[in-house]
Scaffold this motif. Structure first.
Motif, PDB file in Angstrom:
ATOM      1  N   ASP A  98      37.445  34.730  42.192  1.00 12.32           N
ATOM      2  CA  ASP A  98      36.222  34.762  42.570  1.00 12.32           C
ATOM      3  C   ASP A  98      36.890  35.759  43.989  1.00 12.32           C
ATOM      4  N   PHE A  99      38.182  34.681  44.780  1.00 15.09           N
ATOM      5  CA  PHE A  99      38.768  35.593  45.856  1.00 15.09           C
ATOM      6  C   PHE A  99      39.599  37.564  45.047  1.00 15.09           C
ATOM      7  N   LYS A 101      37.370  39.091  43.978  1.00 17.21           N
ATOM      8  CA  LYS A 101      35.717  39.009  43.616  1.00 17.21           C
ATOM      9  C   LYS A 101      35.896  39.951  45.560  1.00 17.21           C
ATOM     10  N   HIS A 102      35.848  38.684  46.591  1.00 18.87           N
ATOM     11  CA  HIS A 102      35.716  39.154  48.015  1.00 18.87           C
ATOM     12  C   HIS A 102      36.648  39.908  48.349  1.00 18.87           C
ATOM     13  N   CYS A 103      38.074  39.786  47.804  1.00 14.82           N
ATOM     14  CA  CYS A 103      39.033  41.548  48.483  1.00 14.82           C
ATOM     15  C   CYS A 103      38.509  41.906  48.432  1.00 14.82           C
ATOM     16  N   PRO A 191      40.358  42.273  54.252  1.00 16.33           N
ATOM     17  CA  PRO A 191      38.967  41.629  53.706  1.00 16.33           C
ATOM     18  C   PRO A 191      38.346  40.585  54.991  1.00 16.33           C
ATOM     19  N   LYS A 192      37.842  40.024  55.257  1.00 16.66           N
ATOM     20  CA  LYS A 192      38.231  38.270  56.260  1.00 16.66           C
ATOM     21  C   LYS A 192      38.235  37.350  55.398  1.00 16.66           C
ATOM     22  N   TYR A 194      39.254  34.047  53.039  1.00 10.33           N
ATOM     23  CA  TYR A 194      38.424  33.817  51.963  1.00 10.33           C
ATOM     24  C   TYR A 194      38.013  32.004  51.789  1.00 10.33           C
ATOM     25  N   GLN A 195      37.338  31.892  51.964  1.00 10.16           N
ATOM     26  CA  GLN A 195      36.492  30.600  52.160  1.00 10.16           C
ATOM     27  C   GLN A 195      36.157  29.734  51.256  1.00 10.16           C
ATOM     28  N   HIS A 198      31.740  29.715  46.554  1.00 13.96           N
ATOM     29  CA  HIS A 198      30.158  29.351  46.286  1.00 13.96           C
ATOM     30  C   HIS A 198      29.921  28.610  45.427  1.00 13.96           C
TER      31      HIS A 198
END
Length: 255
Positions: A98-99, A101-103, A191-192, A194-195, A198
């Motif tokens: 997921d990380f 994909k976020h980046c 990217p912003k 990573y949170q 989800h």
């Protein structure tokens, strides 16, 4: 300059590895860019996935962007098992996937027993150990200081900026920082922060990967980050339909 480095930069890959220093109770996250050979190093006191993700974000900030793919060996924080969904279709740690994909980068892994596939970072690891780390330990001990996480990171950043990334690289015959300036033009933006996964992504992963027959065994392995429990309320009926067969436990699933 070799013909290879007279051509257009191809910033496809960043190679990643851990270097362990057990005598100092430290490890070093090492990332080397495949084209420029620019490297980033960060000392840590654990190799947990949260640490790995944080080091990636710091490396992307240092390099000024994100490559299209990152290459790893058999880190358990990255790959859980090989070929689970077909040849070459591996099961990755869901949080790290997921990380990625976020980046915006894809995950690549070395073939088993072929760690030399990531030879660029392996060669830098040797350079880090013998050109920097061992020398720093000696200098600190002569002044009656101990190597710590803080002084190691402070010194390694100076070494990266003033020595490692400014030397003439034996392969490219150029300074890594000079080639990195070209490479940055083709990198993805940083990217912003990573949170974490989800909840919706987590449910979709359950629906795709896990069947009702062996769901209880598989769910024990599923990573679920700490969150306010209320954020999952809207997904409870969906999870029930995916995981538990009708009539399970002999009655209504939810009251």
């Amino acid at each position: 300059m070799s013909l290879l480095y007279a051509l257009k930069p191809n910033p496809q890959q960043m190679q990643v590895d851990w270097v362990e220093f057990p005598k100092d109770n430290l490890s070093a996250f090492v990332a080397t860019m495949g084209y420029s050979r620019a490297s980033y190093v960060e000392y840590v006191n654990n190799e947990k996935i949260e640490t790995l993700i944080g080091c990636h974000m710091n490396a992307f900030a240092y390099f000024g962007g994100v490559p299209k793919e990152c290459l790893y060996d058999n880190m358990k924080t990255v790959i859980l098992s090989r070929n689970d969904y077909g040849k070459g279709d591996h099961r990755f740690n869901p949080l790290f996937a997921d990380f990625a994909k976020h980046c915006g980068f894809s995950i690549k892994v070395c073939k088993p027993y072929r760690a030399k596939t990531k030879g660029k970072v392996e060669r830098f690891n040797h350079y880090l150990r013998y050109n920097f780390h061992n020398g720093l330990r000696v200098r600190l001990s002569m002044k009656h200081y101990t190597l710590t996480l803080d002084n190691a990171n402070a010194e390694v950043l100076k070494w990266l900026d003033n020595t490692a990334n400014k030397r003439i690289h034996q392969t490219t015959l150029q300074m890594p920082f000079e080639l990195l300036a070209q490479e940055q033009l083709q990198l993805l933006p940083v990217p912003k922060a990573y949170q974490g996964i989800h909840p919706k992504a987590l449910i979709e992963s359950v629906a795709k990967k896990y069947s009702p027959i062996n769901s209880h065994k598989d769910l024990e392995k599923l990573y679920i980050p700490n969150r306010d429990i209320q954020c999952y309320d809207e997904f409870i009926p969906m999870v029930a339909n995916i995981i538990l067969p009708v009539g399970f436990y002999g009655g209504a699933l939810w009251s």
